[in-house]
Design an enzyme around this catalytic site. Structure first.
Site, PDB file in Angstrom:
ATOM      1  N   TYR A   1     -15.230 -24.826  16.083  1.00  0.00           N
ATOM      2  CA  TYR A   1     -14.108 -24.354  15.262  1.00  0.00           C
ATOM      3  C   TYR A   1     -14.407 -23.039  14.555  1.00  0.00           C
ATOM      4  O   TYR A   1     -13.967 -22.818  13.435  1.00  0.00           O
ATOM      5  CB  TYR A   1     -13.717 -25.400  14.219  1.00  0.00           C
ATOM      6  CG  TYR A   1     -13.289 -26.736  14.764  1.00  0.00           C
ATOM      7  CD1 TYR A   1     -12.495 -26.829  15.899  1.00  0.00           C
ATOM      8  CD2 TYR A   1     -13.664 -27.906  14.127  1.00  0.00           C
ATOM      9  CE1 TYR A   1     -12.108 -28.050  16.394  1.00  0.00           C
ATOM     10  CE2 TYR A   1     -13.265 -29.150  14.614  1.00  0.00           C
ATOM     11  CZ  TYR A   1     -12.492 -29.209  15.752  1.00  0.00           C
ATOM     12  OH  TYR A   1     -12.091 -30.427  16.238  1.00  0.00           O
TER      13      TYR A   1
ATOM     14  N   ARG B   1     -21.939   8.958  24.123  1.00  0.00           N
ATOM     15  CA  ARG B   1     -22.892   8.321  23.205  1.00  0.00           C
ATOM     16  C   ARG B   1     -23.088   6.826  23.453  1.00  0.00           C
ATOM     17  O   ARG B   1     -24.158   6.298  23.167  1.00  0.00           O
ATOM     18  CB  ARG B   1     -22.501   8.600  21.743  1.00  0.00           C
ATOM     19  CG  ARG B   1     -21.085   8.210  21.330  1.00  0.00           C
ATOM     20  CD  ARG B   1     -20.770   8.929  20.016  1.00  0.00           C
ATOM     21  NE  ARG B   1     -19.494   8.570  19.393  1.00  0.00           N
ATOM     22  CZ  ARG B   1     -18.317   9.085  19.705  1.00  0.00           C
ATOM     23  NH1 ARG B   1     -18.224   9.955  20.709  1.00  0.00           N
ATOM     24  NH2 ARG B   1     -17.224   8.742  19.045  1.00  0.00           N
TER      25      ARG B   1
ATOM     26  N   PRO C   1      -7.375 -38.222  22.230  1.00  0.00           N
ATOM     27  CA  PRO C   1      -8.307 -37.635  21.271  1.00  0.00           C
ATOM     28  C   PRO C   1      -9.557 -37.081  21.960  1.00  0.00           C
ATOM     29  O   PRO C   1      -9.936 -37.535  23.048  1.00  0.00           O
ATOM     30  CB  PRO C   1      -8.665 -38.820  20.358  1.00  0.00           C
ATOM     31  CG  PRO C   1      -7.503 -39.757  20.476  1.00  0.00           C
ATOM     32  CD  PRO C   1      -7.035 -39.630  21.889  1.00  0.00           C
TER      33      PRO C   1
ATOM     34  N   GLU D   1     -13.432   5.227  21.230  1.00  0.00           N
ATOM     35  CA  GLU D   1     -13.154   5.166  19.779  1.00  0.00           C
ATOM     36  C   GLU D   1     -11.683   5.478  19.474  1.00  0.00           C
ATOM     37  O   GLU D   1     -10.998   6.156  20.256  1.00  0.00           O
ATOM     38  CB  GLU D   1     -14.079   6.165  19.054  1.00  0.00           C
ATOM     39  CG  GLU D   1     -13.957   6.190  17.528  1.00  0.00           C
ATOM     40  CD  GLU D   1     -14.122   4.815  16.832  1.00  0.00           C
ATOM     41  OE1 GLU D   1     -13.458   3.840  17.241  1.00  0.00           O
ATOM     42  OE2 GLU D   1     -14.878   4.741  15.856  1.00  0.00           O
TER      43      GLU D   1
HETATM   44  P1  ATP Z   1      -8.176 -35.276  18.143  1.00  0.00           P
HETATM   45  O1  ATP Z   1      -7.032 -35.816  18.904  1.00  0.00           O
HETATM   46  O2  ATP Z   1      -9.109 -36.304  17.650  1.00  0.00           O
HETATM   47  O3  ATP Z   1      -7.768 -34.356  17.049  1.00  0.00           O
HETATM   48  P2  ATP Z   1      -8.811 -33.011  19.879  1.00  0.00           P
HETATM   49  O4  ATP Z   1      -8.258 -33.231  21.244  1.00  0.00           O
HETATM   50  O5  ATP Z   1      -8.037 -32.137  18.970  1.00  0.00           O
HETATM   51  O6  ATP Z   1      -9.092 -34.430  19.204  1.00  0.00           O
HETATM   52  P3  ATP Z   1     -10.997 -31.247  19.354  1.00  0.00           P
HETATM   53  O7  ATP Z   1     -11.230 -31.583  17.929  1.00  0.00           O
HETATM   54  O8  ATP Z   1     -10.308 -29.963  19.593  1.00  0.00           O
HETATM   55  O9  ATP Z   1     -10.277 -32.449  20.090  1.00  0.00           O
HETATM   56  O10 ATP Z   1     -12.384 -31.248  20.135  1.00  0.00           O
HETATM   57  C1  ATP Z   1     -13.217 -30.124  20.060  1.00  0.00           C
HETATM   58  C2  ATP Z   1     -14.182 -30.125  21.210  1.00  0.00           C
HETATM   59  O11 ATP Z   1     -13.482 -30.073  22.446  1.00  0.00           O
HETATM   60  C3  ATP Z   1     -15.072 -28.914  21.177  1.00  0.00           C
HETATM   61  O12 ATP Z   1     -16.403 -29.355  21.221  1.00  0.00           O
HETATM   62  C4  ATP Z   1     -14.715 -28.122  22.423  1.00  0.00           C
HETATM   63  O13 ATP Z   1     -15.855 -27.545  23.042  1.00  0.00           O
HETATM   64  C5  ATP Z   1     -14.101 -29.162  23.328  1.00  0.00           C
HETATM   65  N1  ATP Z   1     -13.058 -28.635  24.217  1.00  0.00           N
HETATM   66  C6  ATP Z   1     -12.413 -27.468  24.134  1.00  0.00           C
HETATM   67  N2  ATP Z   1     -11.504 -27.330  25.127  1.00  0.00           N
HETATM   68  C7  ATP Z   1     -11.571 -28.473  25.863  1.00  0.00           C
HETATM   69  C8  ATP Z   1     -10.876 -28.948  27.000  1.00  0.00           C
HETATM   70  N3  ATP Z   1      -9.937 -28.200  27.605  1.00  0.00           N
HETATM   71  N4  ATP Z   1     -11.194 -30.179  27.470  1.00  0.00           N
HETATM   72  C9  ATP Z   1     -12.143 -30.930  26.878  1.00  0.00           C
HETATM   73  N5  ATP Z   1     -12.843 -30.525  25.773  1.00  0.00           N
HETATM   74  C10 ATP Z   1     -12.572 -29.317  25.274  1.00  0.00           C
HETATM   75  O1  F6P Z   2      -6.610 -39.626  16.744  1.00  0.00           O
HETATM   76  C1  F6P Z   2      -6.658 -38.308  16.661  1.00  0.00           C
HETATM   77  C2  F6P Z   2      -5.578 -37.725  15.797  1.00  0.00           C
HETATM   78  O2  F6P Z   2      -5.816 -36.351  15.692  1.00  0.00           O
HETATM   79  C3  F6P Z   2      -5.465 -38.376  14.437  1.00  0.00           C
HETATM   80  O3  F6P Z   2      -6.315 -37.788  13.484  1.00  0.00           O
HETATM   81  C4  F6P Z   2      -4.022 -38.152  14.100  1.00  0.00           C
HETATM   82  O4  F6P Z   2      -3.583 -39.013  13.103  1.00  0.00           O
HETATM   83  C5  F6P Z   2      -3.355 -38.338  15.404  1.00  0.00           C
HETATM   84  O5  F6P Z   2      -4.289 -37.919  16.375  1.00  0.00           O
HETATM   85  C6  F6P Z   2      -2.052 -37.564  15.524  1.00  0.00           C
HETATM   86  O6  F6P Z   2      -1.403 -37.867  16.689  1.00  0.00           O
HETATM   87  P1  F6P Z   2      -0.244 -39.022  16.812  1.00  0.00           P
HETATM   88  O7  F6P Z   2       0.950 -38.235  17.083  1.00  0.00           O
HETATM   89  O8  F6P Z   2      -0.631 -39.872  17.962  1.00  0.00           O
HETATM   90  O9  F6P Z   2      -0.179 -39.801  15.570  1.00  0.00           O
END
Ligand code: ATP
Ligand code: F6P
Length: 443
Positions: free
Chosen positions: A408, A284, A25, A306
């Site tokens: 986002y 331009r 995460p 353009e």
């Molecule tokens: P989760 O598993 O909880 O859904 P996630 O991995 O999807 O977490 P995001 O919600 O996409 O995490 O996190 C967004 C943040 O990550 C933004 O602030 C962005 O700037 C940052 N981000 C984008 N690309 C990267 C990267 N390659 N490594 C680390 N952080 C990043």
């Molecule tokens: O923990 C981050 C998260 O994006 C949760 O919101 C979601 O339930 C989970 O990861 C989804 O991944 P997994 O396959 O591990 O359940």
């Protein structure tokens, strides 16, 4: 006859790819997924993201960290059900014509990846794993603060508590997480591994054209703070006459805008840090850029010229309606796809702008001085405008737009030069020389 493509070399009936996100995460998986989807849709490639977290929230809206402990049987069952529901919906979506589906979840164990691969391959869809691996503690903490404490998972909760709980959630994932091919037995997988936001990248078994396009795009992403500034050229002599295209000089007021632009840019940058300026090759835009500070690097791109109006170049809308009435109507009916005789459509412009977008993603602060149709297409990329909307977006003259990518989405700020100019916007069916946009529209 050669098979039809959508103009970017993709034959949708033959290509279906599932991009499976992998990583702990707060590693930017949703960020990467969302950008890939936006890029593909902008290129007319049907793409959609299936976020397993959203499915899980139906069943467990505000889970605490121990929900994600693999010893929590109830948690495991619900998480598995959420993943299955997301994949099932994705498969339905592929059957209805989807081309690139993105499965946004952690997929952080070998077992889960094997299940996903088998399940998706069964349906004849190729899989490419995209892992974001990051061990920069400060960045992870910033990600938690910036996006996780405001997640619906923690609605109404104290942000400090939320951050602490999220840290514990990550710890639970860390207990079972395996980076792709850690044990050398996932070498058969097609994958891209992005480490510490692109400092290092591993590419394994990327197969076809579309896969390599996606990989190349993702390799170019960065998250350093930056903005992109967009401006049309100053009012031109042909703008005054209501004529399209051409390579005219600036009008008197256009010159005034060029003189005012450095001040406007400085105000919007808020410091004296230099920008790189990209113009088209037409007089331009080059004239509009010429009073900008000398230490700004300037580059001319043919791709920023353009939209080519072909046989209609230099005509007024009234002249086009008189000489080519069917074309005039056809353009209003489907402005995105209508291609001028001997010229271009908006779709053509998007395709030639693709290298510009790629370069923009790699770059930091860039000021683009270009033209109405081109700016609309770039704006559509950042603001996710549909093909129906984008060709009609009002982009007034003598206005600077600052786009700042956020986690986002994109933030927009508008700076008006207060130098009068004609309106070059045209509503559907109109042949007016200078019609003002309806107040509800655009910039
Ligand atoms: P989760 O598993 O909880 O859904 P996630 O991995 O999807 O977490 P995001 O919600 O996409 O995490 O996190 C967004 C943040 O990550 C933004 O602030 C962005 O700037 C940052 N981000 C984008 N690309 C990267 C990267 N390659 N490594 C680390 N952080 C990043
Ligand atoms: O923990 C981050 C998260 O994006 C949760 O919101 C979601 O339930 C989970 O990861 C989804 O991944 P997994 O396959 O591990 O359940």
């Amino acid at each position: 006859m050669a098979p039809r493509t959508n103009g970017v070399g993709i034959r949708p009936e033959e290509t279906r790819i599932c991009v499976v996100m992998v990583g702990l995460p707060a590693r930017g998986k949703s960020y990467i997924a969302q950008k890939a989807q936006r890029y593909l849709k902008w290129l007319s490639i049907p793409a959609a993201t299936f976020n397993v977290g959203n499915y899980r929230r139906n069943d467990a809206p505000h889970p605490s960290a121990d929900f994600f402990d693999t010893n929590n049987a109830e948690g495991e069952r619900k998480r598995r059900a959420a993943a299955e529901a997301a994949v099932a919906d994705m498969m339905k979506w592929f059957k209805s014509g989807g081309v690139v589906g993105i499965l946004d979840a952690t997929n952080s164990t070998k077992e889960r990846r094997k299940w996903v691969l088998d399940r998706i391959n069964q349906e004849g869809v190729d899989v490419i794993f995209v892992e974001s691996k990051c061990d920069e503690e400060e960045l992870i903490m910033a990600n938690i603060r910036d996006v996780k404490t405001t997640s619906p998972d923690y609605q109404g909760q104290d942000p400090e508590q939320a951050a602490l709980d999220f840290r514990n959630r990550i710890r639970n994932y860390e207990k079972v997480y395996k980076t792709i091919n850690a044990d050398g037995d996932e070498d058969h997988l097609t994958y891209l591994k992005i480490m510490n936001v692109g400092r290092q990248v591993i590419i394994n078994r990327i197969q076809d054209y579309l896969q390599s396009r996606i990989v190349y795009y993702l390799m170019n992403l960065h998250i350093r703070p930056r903005s992109v500034w967009l401006s049309r050229h100053g009012e031109s002599m042909l703008n005054l006459e209501g004529r399209i295209g051409g390579d005219a000089d600036l009008s008197h007021r256009g010159e005034e805008y060029a003189l005012k632009l450095p001040e406007l840019v400085l105000e919007s940058v808020g410091s004296d840090r230099p920008l790189t300026v990209w113009t088209s090759t037409l007089k331009r835009t080059i004239a509009t850029a010429r009073h900008l500070p000398k230490h700004y690097n300037q580059l001319q791109w043919k791709a920023l010229d353009e939209l080519d109006a072909g046989v209609c170049d230099g005509m007024t809308y009234q002249e086009i309606a008189d000489m080519y009435p069917e074309d005039f109507q056809a353009r209003d009916e489907d402005k995105y796809n209508y291609r001028y005789r001997g010229g271009e459509s908006y779709r053509d412009v998007v395709i030639r702008l693709e290298p510009i977008i790629m370069e923009l993603e790699r770059s930091e602060d860039i000021l683009i001085i270009s033209h109405q149709a081109v700016i609309r297409c770039i704006y559509a990329y950042f603001m996710q405008k549909t093909q129906e909307e984008s060709p009609w977006v009002p982009v007034p003259l003598h206005t600077l737009m600052k786009l700042t990518p956020r986690a986002y989405g994109t933030e927009v700020q508008i700076y008006k030069a207060e130098v009068k100019a004609v309106s070059t916007w045209r509503g559907k069916g109109s042949t007016a020389k200078h019609e003002d946009p309806k107040p509800e529209g655009g910039v």
